[in-house]
Design a protein around this motif. Structure first.
Motif, mmCIF file in Angstrom:
data_model
loop_
_atom_site.group_PDB
_atom_site.id
_atom_site.type_symbol
_atom_site.label_atom_id
_atom_site.label_comp_id
_atom_site.label_asym_id
_atom_site.label_seq_id
_atom_site.Cartn_x
_atom_site.Cartn_y
_atom_site.Cartn_z
ATOM 1 N N GLU A 1 67.916 63.960 15.863
ATOM 2 C CA GLU A 1 66.826 63.423 16.679
ATOM 3 C C GLU A 1 66.646 64.229 17.956
ATOM 4 O OE1 GLU A 1 67.829 59.314 17.204
ATOM 5 O OE2 GLU A 1 66.726 58.703 15.407
ATOM 6 N N GLU A 2 67.757 64.625 18.570
ATOM 7 C CA GLU A 2 67.657 65.431 19.788
ATOM 8 C C GLU A 2 67.010 66.775 19.480
ATOM 9 O OE1 GLU A 2 70.506 67.727 22.966
ATOM 10 O OE2 GLU A 2 71.199 65.794 22.205
ATOM 11 N N TRP B 1 65.038 67.428 17.000
ATOM 12 C CA TRP B 1 63.651 67.149 16.630
ATOM 13 C C TRP B 1 62.790 66.913 17.876
ATOM 14 C CZ3 TRP B 1 61.075 62.365 17.257
ATOM 15 C CH2 TRP B 1 59.796 62.331 16.705
ATOM 16 N N ARG B 2 63.295 66.118 18.813
ATOM 17 C CA ARG B 2 62.536 65.856 20.039
ATOM 18 C C ARG B 2 62.305 67.142 20.820
ATOM 19 N NH1 ARG B 2 65.728 61.263 20.403
ATOM 20 N NH2 ARG B 2 67.176 62.351 21.749
ATOM 21 N N LYS C 1 59.752 69.108 18.997
ATOM 22 C CA LYS C 1 58.445 68.448 19.050
ATOM 23 C C LYS C 1 57.770 68.685 20.391
ATOM 24 C CE LYS C 1 56.222 63.946 18.812
ATOM 25 N NZ LYS C 1 56.398 62.508 18.704
ATOM 26 N N ILE D 1 62.148 64.799 26.497
ATOM 27 C CA ILE D 1 61.987 63.389 26.149
ATOM 28 C C ILE D 1 60.510 63.040 26.069
ATOM 29 C CG2 ILE D 1 64.204 62.581 26.993
ATOM 30 C CD1 ILE D 1 62.868 61.774 29.593
#
Length: 155
Positions: free
Chosen positions: A36-37, A39-40, A43, A155
């Motif tokens: 997730e980190e 990916w963020r 992104k 974030i």
């Protein structure tokens, strides 16, 4: 199920000088958190970051293990056959040009001094210091190297 990943792959300082690699067992939740980190960061970054293939490989291994246990494969194929009009691949012909001057939200993992604020103009550049866990909005090109090294998190 636990998998393992080389510790040096996630060294926040980006040191690749260690010749010995230490395997650390990770739970599915820890692997998902790492994914997730990554990916963020990918992104929210306007350019392409170095890949995290070790995390992806570990996550894929855990997914395969779960699929073997659940046997969701036939059900998945049945659902896809009912999906009307899957999207075309025309978008692949259009090049994507990142705007590295775009602004991003970030959280600092460490104290970092003297980050140059580059707003894409020729004007005099300012310096800013990040405190641990501080959150701010800044142009991506000012912190791109910090995102790549893992010192900040988008974030």
């Amino acid at each position: 199920m636990e998998d393992s990943i080389n510790v040096e792959d996630f060294d926040s300082l980006g040191n690749e000088e260690n010749e010995e690699t230490e395997e650390v067992p990770l739970t599915a939740a820890e692997v998902i958190e790492l994914m997730e980190e990554a990916w963020r960061n990918e992104k929210f970054a306007p350019d392409i970051l170095p890949n995290k293939s070790e995390v992806v490989d570990c996550l894929l291994g855990q997914i395969s293990y779960m699929e073997e246990n659940l046997r969701i494969e036939q059900h998945f194929d049945d659902i896809l056959s009912f999906w009307p009009g899957l999207p075309s691949d025309e978008w692949r012909n259009d090049p994507v040009i990142p705007n590295i001057n775009s602004f991003v939200f970030l959280k600092s993992k460490n104290e970092i001094e003297g980050v140059v604020i580059d707003d894409g103009t020729e004007q005099e550049e300012d310096l800013v210091d990040f405190k641990t866990d501080s959150q701010l909005i800044i142009s991506y090109n000012s912190v791109a190297n910090l995102v790549r090294s893992g010192e900040v998190q988008l974030i």
